[in-house]
Design a protein around this motif. Structure first.
Motif, PDB file in Angstrom:
ATOM      1  N   LEU A  35      11.251  12.402  55.752  1.00  0.00           N
ATOM      2  CA  LEU A  35       9.959  11.793  55.431  1.00  0.00           C
ATOM      3  C   LEU A  35       9.191  12.591  54.383  1.00  0.00           C
ATOM      4  N   VAL A  36       9.453  13.896  54.298  1.00  0.00           N
ATOM      5  CA  VAL A  36       8.834  14.701  53.238  1.00  0.00           C
ATOM      6  C   VAL A  36       9.240  14.152  51.875  1.00  0.00           C
ATOM      7  N   PHE A  37      10.481  13.667  51.779  1.00  0.00           N
ATOM      8  CA  PHE A  37      10.997  13.148  50.509  1.00  0.00           C
ATOM      9  C   PHE A  37      11.094  11.616  50.542  1.00  0.00           C
ATOM     10  N   HIS A  38      10.164  10.974  51.258  1.00  0.00           N
ATOM     11  CA  HIS A  38      10.289   9.524  51.434  1.00  0.00           C
ATOM     12  C   HIS A  38      10.218   8.769  50.116  1.00  0.00           C
ATOM     13  N   GLY A 331       2.985  17.384  53.149  1.00  0.00           N
ATOM     14  CA  GLY A 331       3.077  18.144  51.911  1.00  0.00           C
ATOM     15  C   GLY A 331       3.069  17.250  50.690  1.00  0.00           C
ATOM     16  N   ASP A 332       2.321  16.150  50.767  1.00  0.00           N
ATOM     17  CA  ASP A 332       2.394  15.110  49.751  1.00  0.00           C
ATOM     18  C   ASP A 332       1.223  15.184  48.774  1.00  0.00           C
ATOM     19  N   TYR A 333       0.924  16.365  48.289  1.00  0.00           N
ATOM     20  CA  TYR A 333      -0.169  16.473  47.320  1.00  0.00           C
ATOM     21  C   TYR A 333       0.090  17.568  46.285  1.00  0.00           C
ATOM     22  N   GLY A 334       1.283  18.151  46.287  1.00  0.00           N
ATOM     23  CA  GLY A 334       1.585  19.214  45.332  1.00  0.00           C
ATOM     24  C   GLY A 334       2.878  19.023  44.586  1.00  0.00           C
ATOM     25  N   LYS A 339       6.948  20.030  48.281  1.00  0.00           N
ATOM     26  CA  LYS A 339       7.825  19.322  49.208  1.00  0.00           C
ATOM     27  C   LYS A 339       9.007  20.192  49.609  1.00  0.00           C
ATOM     28  N   ILE A 340       9.552  20.935  48.666  1.00  0.00           N
ATOM     29  CA  ILE A 340      10.678  21.832  48.974  1.00  0.00           C
ATOM     30  C   ILE A 340      10.229  22.930  49.931  1.00  0.00           C
ATOM     31  N   ILE A 341       9.045  23.484  49.700  1.00  0.00           N
ATOM     32  CA  ILE A 341       8.512  24.507  50.606  1.00  0.00           C
ATOM     33  C   ILE A 341       8.322  23.919  51.999  1.00  0.00           C
ATOM     34  N   TRP A 342       7.766  22.709  52.061  1.00  0.00           N
ATOM     35  CA  TRP A 342       7.562  22.036  53.357  1.00  0.00           C
ATOM     36  C   TRP A 342       8.896  21.854  54.084  1.00  0.00           C
ATOM     37  N   ALA A 343       9.931  21.460  53.329  1.00  0.00           N
ATOM     38  CA  ALA A 343      11.241  21.234  53.942  1.00  0.00           C
ATOM     39  C   ALA A 343      11.837  22.539  54.469  1.00  0.00           C
ATOM     40  N   LEU A 344      11.716  23.622  53.706  1.00  0.00           N
ATOM     41  CA  LEU A 344      12.242  24.916  54.153  1.00  0.00           C
ATOM     42  C   LEU A 344      11.522  25.396  55.411  1.00  0.00           C
TER      43      LEU A 344
END
Length: 389
Positions: A35-38, A331-334, A339-344
Motif C-alpha cells: 500500500l505504500v507503493f499503491h 508516507g505519501d507526502y515525500g 516511500k522507500i524509507i517507510w518500506a524499510l
C-alpha cells in the motif's frame, strides 16, 4: 510505588499488549508494504488506454458526459462519487449495485481528465483484486466497521507496547552500550538484543504509524458523527423534504461549489445517497494549494435538485486530524525516497514483531524445561526413602 513494582507493571503492560496485537500487527505490516507503493502498483497493473497528450494547463473535461457514459454502461447501478486525481490526468467514477452495498461491492471507471474518453472499466468486486485485498485486510479484515474498530484497538495496543518498551529499555540495557548485540551468548540473548535495538531504531516511526493508524480506523464513526451534527444543522430545512427525483447536472454542482471556494481545487463529488453523503445534496470536496492546505479539505453542499449552493462546511478539527494522518500513515507526502524509507521501517518492524514472538516462546520453553527439571528432582528425592527401605 517502588521502582521494582513500577518496572514489573511496565513489563506486564509490554508483554501482554505485544502478545495480543502482534499477529494482527504482522498482517497490517505485510499488507501495508504494497500500500505504500499503491500508486506505482496501480499504474503497473493498469491495462487501460494511455492518457491523451495535452498541455499541462489544458482545461479538464466536463464530468457530465462521463457520468452519462457510466449510466449507459450500467443502467441498473448507482453512481457513488466522482474523483479528480491531481497526480494523474484522470477522473474516476465510482459505481455500485446500490448505495447500501457501496462500501462492499463497487467498481470504478477511469476517464481521461482532458478528453473525457473512457480509459478503463474496472471489474466488479474490486475489493478482491490484489490491491483490493491488501487494502481490505489492512483496513477492516473484510469485517466492515467492527473490523475497523478492532484493528484500531490493536493499533492502540501497539502504541502501548512501544511506550512500555521505551520505559523498559533503560533499566534492562543500563549496563550495556547502545546497540550492543551479544552474538557470542545464547540465541535467546542475541535475539533479545536485536529486538531491543530494532525497537529503538523504529521507535519514532512506530509511534507515528501507530497513532495515525488508530485515527484512520476511526474515520467511519468520525464522518458519521460529522454528518449527524454539523451537516445536519446546516441542512435542517431539508429534514422532512423528499430527496430529488431527478438530479441536476454534476458539472453544474461542481462549478457552483468551486465559485464559493476560490483558490481551491476540486477533489471529489459525493452523490446523494452515498454512505458518506447526504440524501438531498451533492457534497463537493475541495482542497487548498499550499503544502499544508493540500491535505485539508473543505466541503460544499449543493442542492441536488436545483444545483444551487446551500452551504460551505469546514470540517471540524477531528476530520482535519484524520486528513493529515493519512499521508503520514503511508508516507505519501515525500515522493519515492520517503516511500522507500517507510518500506524499510515497515520490514524492520516485522522483524521486531517476529522476534518478540520468538522471545516469548523461547522464554516459555525455558520456563517449562526448568519446571520439568524441578519435577524430576522432586520425584527422585521422594523415591529415595523407598529405595533405602
Amino acid at each position: 510505588m517502588t521502582a521494582a513494582t513500577t518496572l514489573k507493571t511496565w513489563y506486564w503492560l509490554h508483554k501482554w499488549s505485544s502478545l495480543v496485537c502482534t499477529v494482527f500487527l504482522l498482517v497490517i505490516c505485510v499488507t501495508g508494504l504494497p500500500l505504500v507503493f499503491h500508486d506505482e502498483i496501480d499504474q503497473w497493473l493498469d491495462n487501460g488506454k494511455p492518457y491523451a497528450v495535452a498541455p499541462a494547463d489544458a482545461p479538464t473535461a466536463s464530468v457530465d458526459p462521463m457520468v452519462a457514459k457510466a449510466h449507459a454502461l450500467y443502467p441498473g447501478q448507482v453512481i457513488t462519487f466522482v474523483f479528480a486525481d491531481d497526480e494523474q490526468p484522470q477522473v474516476l467514477v465510482g459505481m455500485a449495485p446500490s448505495f447500501a452495498t457501496a462500501t462492499t461491492d463497487s467498481h470504478t471507471l477511469k476517464f481521461d481528465a482532458h478528453t473525457g474518453e473512457l480509459l478503463n472499466d474496472g471489474p466488479p468486486g474490486e475489493r478482491y483484486t490484489f490491491m483490493g485485498i491488501m487494502l481490505a485486510l489492512h483496513m477492516d479484515l473484510y469485517a466492515g466497521l467492527p473490523g475497523e474498530l478492532f484493528l484500531g484497538f490493536m493499533g492502540l495496543l501497539f502504541v502501548i507496547a512501544i511506550v512500555s518498551g521505551v520505559m523498559l529499555y533503560g533499566p534492562f540495557m543500563k549496563k550495556l552500550a547502545f546497540g550492543t548485540v551479544r552474538a557470542g551468548r545464547s540465541r535467546r540473548l542475541k535475539w533479545l538484543d536485536l529486538h531491543n535495538l530494532l525497537g529503538a531504531v523504529t521507535l519514532g516511526w512506530g509511534l507515528v504509524v501507530g497513532v495515525t493508524g488508530v485515527i484512520n480506523e476511526l474515520s467511519t464513526p468520525m464522518f458519521t458523527y460529522w454528518q449527524k451534527t454539523d451537516v445536519a444543522q446546516l441542512l435542517a430545512a431539508y429534514k422532512h423534504a423528499e430527496p430529488p427525483a431527478v438530479l441536476t447536472s454534476a458539472q453544474e454542482a461542481r462549478e457552483a461549489a468551486m465559485r464559493a471556494l476560490p483558490g481551491q481545487s476540486f477533489v471529489s463529488l459525493s452523490f446523494p445517497g452515498n454512505p458518506f453523503g447526504v440524501p438531498h445534496h451533492y457534497i463537493v470536496w475541495a482542497k487548498g494549494s499550499t503544502p499544508l492546505r493540500s491535505h485539508l479539505f473543505t466541503a460544499a453542499l449543493v442542492d441536488a435538485g436545483t444545483g444551487q449552493l446551500t452551504a460551505v462546511a469546514s470540517p471540524p478539527w477531528y476530520l482535519s486530524a484524520l486528513e493529515l494522518s493519512r499521508p503520514l500513515h503511508f508516507g505519501d507526502y515525500g515522493g519515492m525516497p520517503l516511500k522507500i524509507i517507510w518500506a524499510l521501517l515497515d520490514l524492520l518492524t516485522v522483524v521486531v514483531l517476529g522476534s518478540g514472538l520468538y522471545l516469548w516462546f523461547a522464554r516459555r520453553r525455558a520456563t517449562d524445561a526448568r519446571i520439568a527439571a524441578l519435577a524430576r528432582q522432586a520425584s527422585l528425592v521422594a523415591s529415595l526413602p523407598a529405595r533405602a527401605s
